[in-house]
Design an enzyme around this catalytic site. Structure first.
Site, mmCIF file in Angstrom:
data_model
loop_
_atom_site.group_PDB
_atom_site.id
_atom_site.type_symbol
_atom_site.label_atom_id
_atom_site.label_comp_id
_atom_site.label_asym_id
_atom_site.label_seq_id
_atom_site.Cartn_x
_atom_site.Cartn_y
_atom_site.Cartn_z
ATOM 1 N N ASP A 68 47.181 -24.633 -0.587
ATOM 2 C CA ASP A 68 46.642 -23.745 -1.690
ATOM 3 C C ASP A 68 45.810 -22.495 -1.016
ATOM 4 O O ASP A 68 45.742 -21.484 -1.462
ATOM 5 C CB ASP A 68 45.831 -24.369 -2.568
ATOM 6 C CG ASP A 68 46.466 -25.226 -3.882
ATOM 7 O OD1 ASP A 68 47.833 -24.774 -3.752
ATOM 8 O OD2 ASP A 68 46.045 -25.691 -4.682
ATOM 9 N N ARG A 155 15.075 -21.929 -1.004
ATOM 10 C CA ARG A 155 15.918 -22.866 -1.816
ATOM 11 C C ARG A 155 16.228 -22.382 -3.100
ATOM 12 O O ARG A 155 17.558 -22.498 -3.667
ATOM 13 C CB ARG A 155 15.189 -24.078 -2.102
ATOM 14 C CG ARG A 155 16.053 -25.361 -2.259
ATOM 15 C CD ARG A 155 15.841 -26.262 -1.436
ATOM 16 N NE ARG A 155 15.236 -27.354 -1.825
ATOM 17 C CZ ARG A 155 14.612 -28.370 -1.230
ATOM 18 N NH1 ARG A 155 15.019 -28.374 -0.013
ATOM 19 N NH2 ARG A 155 14.282 -29.186 -1.634
ATOM 20 N N ASP A 174 21.157 -22.584 -7.417
ATOM 21 C CA ASP A 174 21.923 -22.263 -6.102
ATOM 22 C C ASP A 174 22.619 -21.056 -6.139
ATOM 23 O O ASP A 174 23.045 -20.501 -5.234
ATOM 24 C CB ASP A 174 22.661 -23.591 -5.394
ATOM 25 C CG ASP A 174 21.850 -24.665 -4.562
ATOM 26 O OD1 ASP A 174 20.527 -24.522 -4.927
ATOM 27 O OD2 ASP A 174 22.626 -25.376 -4.127
ATOM 28 N N THR A 185 40.066 -25.519 -11.381
ATOM 29 C CA THR A 185 40.244 -26.822 -10.781
ATOM 30 C C THR A 185 39.888 -26.837 -9.381
ATOM 31 O O THR A 185 39.929 -27.799 -8.590
ATOM 32 C CB THR A 185 41.627 -27.143 -10.612
ATOM 33 O OG1 THR A 185 42.532 -26.116 -10.350
ATOM 34 C CG2 THR A 185 42.048 -27.755 -12.012
ATOM 35 N N TYR A 187 36.355 -24.905 -7.009
ATOM 36 C CA TYR A 187 35.005 -25.142 -6.844
ATOM 37 C C TYR A 187 34.084 -25.293 -8.026
ATOM 38 O O TYR A 187 33.266 -26.092 -8.189
ATOM 39 C CB TYR A 187 34.434 -23.913 -6.017
ATOM 40 C CG TYR A 187 32.742 -24.325 -5.557
ATOM 41 C CD1 TYR A 187 32.584 -25.024 -4.654
ATOM 42 C CD2 TYR A 187 31.830 -23.765 -6.386
ATOM 43 C CE1 TYR A 187 31.253 -25.395 -4.289
ATOM 44 C CE2 TYR A 187 30.592 -24.080 -6.227
ATOM 45 C CZ TYR A 187 30.215 -24.801 -5.117
ATOM 46 O OH TYR A 187 28.858 -24.865 -4.766
ATOM 47 N N LEU A 189 34.957 -26.821 -10.589
ATOM 48 C CA LEU A 189 35.020 -28.024 -11.293
ATOM 49 C C LEU A 189 33.896 -29.017 -10.577
ATOM 50 O O LEU A 189 33.200 -29.903 -11.163
ATOM 51 C CB LEU A 189 36.264 -28.728 -10.886
ATOM 52 C CG LEU A 189 36.707 -30.176 -11.546
ATOM 53 C CD1 LEU A 189 36.803 -30.281 -13.177
ATOM 54 C CD2 LEU A 189 38.190 -30.601 -11.060
ATOM 55 N N SER A 190 33.617 -28.639 -9.328
ATOM 56 C CA SER A 190 32.624 -29.481 -8.656
ATOM 57 C C SER A 190 31.151 -29.145 -9.070
ATOM 58 O O SER A 190 30.357 -29.991 -9.198
ATOM 59 C CB SER A 190 32.688 -29.322 -7.049
ATOM 60 O OG SER A 190 33.846 -29.166 -6.397
ATOM 61 N N GLN A 244 36.688 -18.009 0.701
ATOM 62 C CA GLN A 244 37.140 -17.421 1.950
ATOM 63 C C GLN A 244 36.755 -16.115 2.503
ATOM 64 O O GLN A 244 36.410 -16.022 3.673
ATOM 65 C CB GLN A 244 38.936 -17.396 1.876
ATOM 66 C CG GLN A 244 39.564 -18.634 1.259
ATOM 67 C CD GLN A 244 41.055 -18.349 1.272
ATOM 68 O OE1 GLN A 244 41.529 -17.355 0.797
ATOM 69 N NE2 GLN A 244 41.630 -19.217 1.414
#
Lengths: 287, 287, 287, 287
Positions: A68, A155, A174, A185, A187, A189-190, A244
């Site tokens: 991917d 932070r 963040d 589906t 990042y 999703l995380s 990327q």
């Protein structure tokens, strides 16, 4: 017959075995095709080599061998030119790679005969403006997502989000990720975002580790323009494209995210069930 | 001038103060209007009374005095007949109530003059079939959501979800909620679903307390038909409509959820910012 | 040699194959043992039958054949009497079942020889008082959790939680679950609670589908007493013990949850890695 | 009477107004006290100046004027020497600052008279070893948390966590945060961790944006040693202490996190309700 441009992720086809197989098949079926200069040289067919730039300009169909991640990069380049991509899967199951190695022969025949459909996938664009930029920074295409995070290790970032009608949300955390439906589906999703039908006309905005505990993932119309800035004007940030490419965001900058005027075009050679992909991926991820 | 039908949530207008104000204003502006028989009697204007059923049949605009819960009930009844609703807010800020009490006079004038827009909101429908049902049970309209849960106190339900292309997800938990875009800010949000633009053409499917930890909220096209059944055929379940009406689901039943052929019609008398409503509600909820 | 009491989950040992194997082994090793009257009758050894009540009173070690659900029930009964339990796993991998069928012979020898350790696990207790209860309702032992939910189908419950120092939290939602450390991997996990070391001296309080979006799971000292009541005094609720027993909570009732004076005693016949169990379970759940 | 050492966060007391007030009060009550050299100079009382290092060595009680961030830094330095800290709150409400400005006079009297309790708070320690480190890197004290994240912008880190009994979890994501009970209301909460009683003997391990969707927050015994390493040996990482200090983690390094041998000592001058603080903070965060 379309001219085929071939991109290869060398980390996934280290000895060029699959690439050679593809080249043999294309030769056998008397197709016009080109590879990147260095790959062509390595295969000892330098006459089929072409500079990357040229490949995008001179081919009618792109075949990308990799995972991917490989497809994301090719899609960002191919979209403004309007060339469709066929992804050949060299890794674990992917959301964007359509073709399994075992089907190469059949698939080449299908592509050369034009027996495929083209699926249009929405992409995102970003424009960054600010007091220290004589020219805005423009990101034409992001396939999966645009992520804005703190630049330094201190932070917490306080982010202000606006949409067409004004203030959308304001939170500390963040950062924030804005995903296309295709990128839901990834990042997104995380970070707690939902899984979204890849053809739904929307964007998904999800705070990353929000300290403002009520902040939630939002699914907006693709016609919104989302403006992102740091609440503290002295704060630098980082903009990442598809995880990327990264760009520095200077203090005072504003990032406007909207639907890209370009779409990614993917060859569809067979019926595909998105939710079965999702189930398989979730399963894979749970291991 | 449209004939106005008035619905009142007696718990929110206990002494009919606001209702009387509205009636006075309508009288003053020489409008045709009707109330439910019992309310008209209580106001000592029985000649303006009409049976509930008749109100839906004989009026061109409905005014509902109450909170979001009141509007949900009226919307389910009004949608198949195609009458628009104006919600007058008697409670805390709501997503569906458009009008504040202080604006009654102005608003009545606007409505009688036809100076408003009508916003169309997608609704959900459900059809329950099974071996013990000679006739399917049909739910024509749900405004916010359809929720399927275990029927008895035994803790875990194993749910199978299918969509147009086959299996969608399978998980253990308390149940599943399918929300319209409008309903995304209701129960669906508590279950972990995203906030969705109310005009996005989609449905939101969210597992409730899934023990299958990877299960996530999914935003599907509104053209999907989602079929829900218990993995264990002997299991009874419960179907809830907008959190207000409940239906027993027998062992072996299958529930098919899809977009309703009807839409809720809401009067829009002014520009409205959905995300400002969301921020205010989240704020209110955090107290 | 200790007298062994045997409990069997008939749904998991339908033809009593494993039970018979255990009985044969115990006989072979000349152990004293008893089963429930009906089980003994089915095995045609009525002389080894005993009423359930008697088994708890006359045995020094209990062996329970079934899954975690079976063990929960036996643990609640055995804890006040102080008898240790050895769970024989007839289902999928469990957190509470220690013994695999293949090890029966070896295990029986170990138990009869007293070659085992006893692990003490904290349990919860509840006391329900209210204007309509001449006597409080007392729940002596819950192994995994106590869950308080809305009683009727109307959607939202407003819960007030107090601890030793006063107000703990106040939220709207489906209810609240209070888990022992052992129960942290049960329902509490589905509701969003953390995984807790089973020997940590604490209780885990987790809102269920809180509409008050900031509400979070809380890990409290086991010395807290947590008082739960409905914010609206007219509201009935439901109290569930280990997801197996349910009790009506009347309007005006207050539920006080604290550490139970009793502990569950489990035989440990080998070293065990809790986190490897967790990983395996999460894996199993993700399928 | 104890010698008082005073630390000031200049960003929170820009014109030293509060510091001067404190100095006046201490002078008035004839106390021995010292400030950092530069602060003493600014206040034109250079004879009360002392180097930072000296302050820690020569005082019996530390007073820190600032917010929670200020206290974190002082706590890490003071813990190994065993001096108690009194935090004077110059910011928004804090978890670690005990004293409000309005109470300065009263509080100084209490402290000088020794009328206070000392609360002991567990801290974390870390030891980083690896092939490219002749000497391990040792972090003696972290008050709130230790966070390990990817070092570069490439998106995903694969983390392996081990505890005393072997493998704990393995997941892909942005990293992992290990919090002390005190730190559970800090970054750990944003990452999805529970709120933990600050005196519970535990550590909280929470994955940050895990792509491995089943990964959950874990509450472990404070006697565990948690070893963290990147699954890909060539991967560099970043270790952050209390979100304030950062250290490069080289490829091949392993980070061992355990309870610190030192404890933070905080002066308690009055009864305090942790959960009321939590409620107020959550409320503040929701704005």
């Amino acid at each position: 017959m379309p001219t085929i441009g071939i991109f290869v992720n060398l980390q996934k086809d280290r000895y060029l075995d699959v690439t050679r197989q593809l080249v043999d098949e294309l030769t056998h079926q008397q197709a016009d095709f080109y590879l990147e200069t260095s790959i062509a040289a390595a295969l000892q067919i330098p006459e089929f080599g072409m500079e990357e730039e040229e490949l995008y300009r001179n081919c009618q169909v792109l075949m990308a061998l990799g995972g991917d991640g490989t497809i994301l990069g090719v899609a960002r380049r191919a979209a403004p030119i309007g060339i469709p991509i066929a992804g050949i899967n060299l890794g674990r199951m992917g959301f964007l790679t359509e073709i399994e190695i075992g089907d190469l022969k059949k698939v080449v025949r299908q592509i050369l005969a034009g027996r495929y459909e083209v699926e249009h996938r929405m992409m995102l664009a970003a424009k960054v403006t600010g007091p220290n930029r004589p020219e805005p920074l423009e990101i034409q295409c992001a396939m999966n997502d645009l992520m804005v995070t703190r630049h330094s290790v201190n932070r917490m970032l306080r982010v202000v989000l606006e949409a067409n009608n004004g203030l959308l949300d304001r939170f500390s955390g963040d950062g924030v990720v804005i995903a296309s439906p295709t990128g839901s589906t990834g990042y997104s999703l995380s970070a707690g975002g939902p899984i979204v039908d890849p053809l739904l006309p929307c964007m998904v905005v999800t705070p990353i580790c929000a300290h403002t505990l009520h902040s939630r993932s939002m699914v907006l119309s693709r016609d919104e323009e989302i403006r992102i800035r740091a609440a503290r004007p002295e704060e630098a940030m980082l903009l990442m494209v598809d995880g990327q490419e990264s760009y520095a965001i200077f203090p005072g900058d504003e990032i406007a995210v909207a639907r890209s005027p370009y779409e990614a075009l993917f060859l569809r050679l067979q019926a595909r069930d998105f939710y079965s992909l999702v189930r398989n991926k979730l399963w894979e991820w749970s291991q």
